[in-house]
Design a protein around this motif. Structure first.
Motif, PDB file in Angstrom:
ATOM      1  N   GLY A 265     -12.749   3.250  -9.792  1.00  0.00           N
ATOM      2  CA  GLY A 265     -13.511   4.421 -10.080  1.00  0.00           C
ATOM      3  C   GLY A 265     -13.572   5.143 -11.371  1.00  0.00           C
ATOM      4  O   GLY A 265     -12.285   4.905 -11.949  1.00  0.00           O
ATOM      5  N   GLY A 266     -14.549   5.893 -11.736  1.00  0.00           N
ATOM      6  CA  GLY A 266     -14.450   6.869 -13.058  1.00  0.00           C
ATOM      7  C   GLY A 266     -14.624   8.223 -12.638  1.00  0.00           C
ATOM      8  O   GLY A 266     -15.390   8.506 -11.805  1.00  0.00           O
ATOM      9  N   ILE A 267     -13.718   8.841 -13.132  1.00  0.00           N
ATOM     10  CA  ILE A 267     -13.632  10.519 -12.950  1.00  0.00           C
ATOM     11  C   ILE A 267     -14.393  11.246 -14.158  1.00  0.00           C
ATOM     12  O   ILE A 267     -13.548  11.068 -15.376  1.00  0.00           O
ATOM     13  CB  ILE A 267     -12.382  10.946 -12.442  1.00  0.00           C
ATOM     14  N   TYR A 268     -15.490  11.917 -14.006  1.00  0.00           N
ATOM     15  CA  TYR A 268     -15.885  12.493 -15.025  1.00  0.00           C
ATOM     16  C   TYR A 268     -15.839  13.868 -14.979  1.00  0.00           C
ATOM     17  O   TYR A 268     -15.972  14.529 -13.680  1.00  0.00           O
ATOM     18  CB  TYR A 268     -17.440  11.983 -15.216  1.00  0.00           C
ATOM     19  N   ASP A 269     -16.061  14.685 -16.251  1.00  0.00           N
ATOM     20  CA  ASP A 269     -16.403  16.061 -15.946  1.00  0.00           C
ATOM     21  C   ASP A 269     -17.744  16.491 -15.820  1.00  0.00           C
ATOM     22  O   ASP A 269     -18.709  15.514 -16.044  1.00  0.00           O
ATOM     23  CB  ASP A 269     -15.546  16.919 -17.042  1.00  0.00           C
ATOM     24  N   ARG A 270     -18.286  17.528 -16.093  1.00  0.00           N
ATOM     25  CA  ARG A 270     -19.806  17.744 -15.887  1.00  0.00           C
ATOM     26  C   ARG A 270     -20.445  17.517 -17.127  1.00  0.00           C
ATOM     27  O   ARG A 270     -21.581  17.740 -17.150  1.00  0.00           O
ATOM     28  CB  ARG A 270     -19.955  19.442 -15.507  1.00  0.00           C
ATOM     29  N   GLU A 271     -19.739  17.444 -18.277  1.00  0.00           N
ATOM     30  CA  GLU A 271     -20.556  16.965 -19.620  1.00  0.00           C
ATOM     31  C   GLU A 271     -20.407  15.349 -19.388  1.00  0.00           C
ATOM     32  O   GLU A 271     -20.984  15.012 -20.547  1.00  0.00           O
ATOM     33  CB  GLU A 271     -19.737  17.561 -20.498  1.00  0.00           C
ATOM     34  N   GLY A 272     -20.166  14.857 -18.409  1.00  0.00           N
ATOM     35  CA  GLY A 272     -20.165  13.362 -18.620  1.00  0.00           C
ATOM     36  C   GLY A 272     -18.954  12.534 -19.278  1.00  0.00           C
ATOM     37  O   GLY A 272     -18.999  11.481 -19.657  1.00  0.00           O
ATOM     38  N   ARG A 273     -17.941  13.447 -19.658  1.00  0.00           N
ATOM     39  CA  ARG A 273     -16.879  12.885 -20.473  1.00  0.00           C
ATOM     40  C   ARG A 273     -15.873  12.156 -19.401  1.00  0.00           C
ATOM     41  O   ARG A 273     -15.641  12.781 -18.313  1.00  0.00           O
ATOM     42  CB  ARG A 273     -16.033  13.748 -21.054  1.00  0.00           C
ATOM     43  N   LEU A 274     -15.381  10.772 -19.813  1.00  0.00           N
ATOM     44  CA  LEU A 274     -14.632  10.180 -18.738  1.00  0.00           C
ATOM     45  C   LEU A 274     -13.247  10.698 -19.027  1.00  0.00           C
ATOM     46  O   LEU A 274     -12.575  10.840 -19.880  1.00  0.00           O
ATOM     47  CB  LEU A 274     -14.521   8.833 -19.003  1.00  0.00           C
ATOM     48  N   LEU A 275     -12.778  11.094 -17.795  1.00  0.00           N
ATOM     49  CA  LEU A 275     -11.297  11.903 -17.631  1.00  0.00           C
ATOM     50  C   LEU A 275     -10.182  10.772 -17.127  1.00  0.00           C
ATOM     51  O   LEU A 275      -9.305  10.883 -17.798  1.00  0.00           O
ATOM     52  CB  LEU A 275     -11.229  13.079 -16.815  1.00  0.00           C
ATOM     53  N   VAL A 276     -10.643  10.092 -16.312  1.00  0.00           N
ATOM     54  CA  VAL A 276      -9.526   9.255 -15.596  1.00  0.00           C
ATOM     55  C   VAL A 276     -10.211   7.910 -15.079  1.00  0.00           C
ATOM     56  O   VAL A 276     -11.535   7.982 -14.621  1.00  0.00           O
ATOM     57  CB  VAL A 276      -8.978   9.832 -14.085  1.00  0.00           C
ATOM     58  N   SER A 277      -9.495   6.827 -15.032  1.00  0.00           N
ATOM     59  CA  SER A 277     -10.046   5.641 -14.727  1.00  0.00           C
ATOM     60  C   SER A 277      -8.848   4.898 -13.357  1.00  0.00           C
ATOM     61  O   SER A 277      -7.890   5.314 -13.718  1.00  0.00           O
ATOM     62  CB  SER A 277     -10.066   4.326 -15.580  1.00  0.00           C
ATOM     63  N   VAL A 278      -9.707   4.737 -12.307  1.00  0.00           N
ATOM     64  CA  VAL A 278      -8.962   4.363 -11.159  1.00  0.00           C
ATOM     65  C   VAL A 278      -9.388   3.196 -10.583  1.00  0.00           C
ATOM     66  O   VAL A 278     -10.326   2.555 -10.547  1.00  0.00           O
ATOM     67  CB  VAL A 278      -9.188   5.609  -9.947  1.00  0.00           C
ATOM     68  N   VAL A 279      -8.404   2.224 -10.073  1.00  0.00           N
ATOM     69  CA  VAL A 279      -8.392   1.032  -9.355  1.00  0.00           C
ATOM     70  C   VAL A 279      -7.563   1.034  -8.167  1.00  0.00           C
ATOM     71  O   VAL A 279      -6.296   1.362  -8.340  1.00  0.00           O
ATOM     72  CB  VAL A 279      -7.923  -0.057 -10.353  1.00  0.00           C
ATOM     73  N   GLN A 280      -7.891   0.573  -6.985  1.00  0.00           N
ATOM     74  CA  GLN A 280      -7.406   0.291  -5.964  1.00  0.00           C
ATOM     75  C   GLN A 280      -7.685  -0.697  -5.004  1.00  0.00           C
ATOM     76  O   GLN A 280      -8.795  -1.099  -5.070  1.00  0.00           O
ATOM     77  CB  GLN A 280      -7.289   1.586  -5.147  1.00  0.00           C
ATOM     78  N   GLU A 281      -6.536  -1.567  -4.335  1.00  0.00           N
ATOM     79  CA  GLU A 281      -7.004  -2.445  -3.474  1.00  0.00           C
ATOM     80  C   GLU A 281      -6.470  -1.895  -2.106  1.00  0.00           C
ATOM     81  O   GLU A 281      -5.489  -1.397  -1.984  1.00  0.00           O
ATOM     82  CB  GLU A 281      -6.289  -3.818  -3.658  1.00  0.00           C
TER      83      GLU A 281
END
Length: 294
Positions: A265-281
């Motif tokens: 997953g990618g977590i973005y703010d309302r301006e479309g800036r990438l804040l956090v990247s996530v990977v999970q199994e």
């Protein structure tokens, strides 16, 4: 405390019982196991309490080893692996009733200048104000909510709004891609401590990510045909953020095979800036399986 956001902040406020040892509460819930996001968030608090506050978290890697028991305190033992000029590394072991249930390695980085680039968001989605809450979605489909669901909705520390149409029947999931996007924010203010916001978002990051794996298999709501468990979890923190402001969690599952499903997953703010990247199994076992632990 009546505000679920206040309860979350309180849940993340660990008791220090030794120099590198902390104890966290585990609320008595009607769940089979402690929510994985709670353990990850508390472990991150423990690591952060032993680190200079001018070094925010830049990455974490975690393994969920055993299911935790609701209502039983969890002890977090921190190992100070390294204190360098720019990076600090901590290892945290979570223990409950004498058994290790969770391992976390986390790295902190002193901010420094550097070059910047970012791929644009994969797609545009409606804003959160245009979307119903989960409770509204459920009421629209079920009418009056069962008491257990109503109680769960009231205690939820995050407002979650699905940007994609929810599918309610097996027929509706036919041909569905393993993708999901949700808007999220804490239901109340979380204060101004950046570590609290990082730990709260870590808590939230485990709430919906495995939905992307389930979407082609079964409806997200209703009786599940699978027992699910998080196996491991990794996050990279790119920019400062507040978990009590809206962020978009764009999620997808590139593969599911052999009882395991991978989601990122990618977590973005309302301006479309990438804040956090996530990977999970995650582990997915049919409910008729006799094996109950990973």
């Amino acid at each position: 405390m009546t505000n679920p956001a206040e309860r979350l902040v309180d849940l993340l406020d660990l008791e220090q019982i030794e120099v590198n040892i902390f104890r966290g509460r585990s609320p008595q819930e009607s769940l089979q196991r402690v929510f994985g996001g709670q353990v990850a968030g508390q472990a991150l608090v423990a690591a952060g309490r032993t680190t200079e506050r001018d070094r925010p978290v830049h990455s974490l890697h975690a393994y969920f080893l055993r299911p935790g028991r609701p209502g039983v305190p969890i002890v977090y033992q921190v190992e100070r692996v390294r204190d360098g000029r720019s990076f600090t590394t901590r290892r945290v072991v979570a223990v409950q009733q004498g058994r290790t249930i969770f391992n976390l390695t986390v790295s902190f980085h002193k901010p420094e200048p550097g070059f910047t680039h970012q791929l644009p968001m994969r797609r545009a989605v409606p804003g959160p104000e245009e979307l119903p809450t989960i409770a509204e979605e459920l009421r629209g489909h079920l009418g009056e909510l069962p008491e257990a669901l109503e109680r769960m909705a009231r205690r939820q520390p995050f407002d979650i709004r699905y940007a994609d149409r929810l599918r309610w029947t097996p027929d509706e999931i036919e041909g569905a891609e393993p993708r999901s996007a949700v808007w999220m924010r804490a239901v109340g203010p979380l204060g101004d401590d950046p570590l609290v916001h990082t730990c709260a978002l870590t808590y939230a990051s485990d709430m919906t990510l495995l939905d992307a794996v389930r979407i082609p298999i079964e409806p997200l709501w209703g009786r599940r045909g699978f027992d699910m468990a998080s196996l491991d979890h990794a996050m990279w923190f790119h920019r400062p953020f507040r978990a009590d402001e809206w962020f978009l969690y764009d999620q997808e599952s590139p593969i599911a095979i052999g009882g395991r499903g991978l989601a990122r997953g990618g977590i973005y703010d309302r301006e479309g800036r990438l804040l956090v990247s996530v990977v999970q199994e995650g582990l997915f076992r049919p409910r008729d399986s006799s094996v109950t632990e990973p």
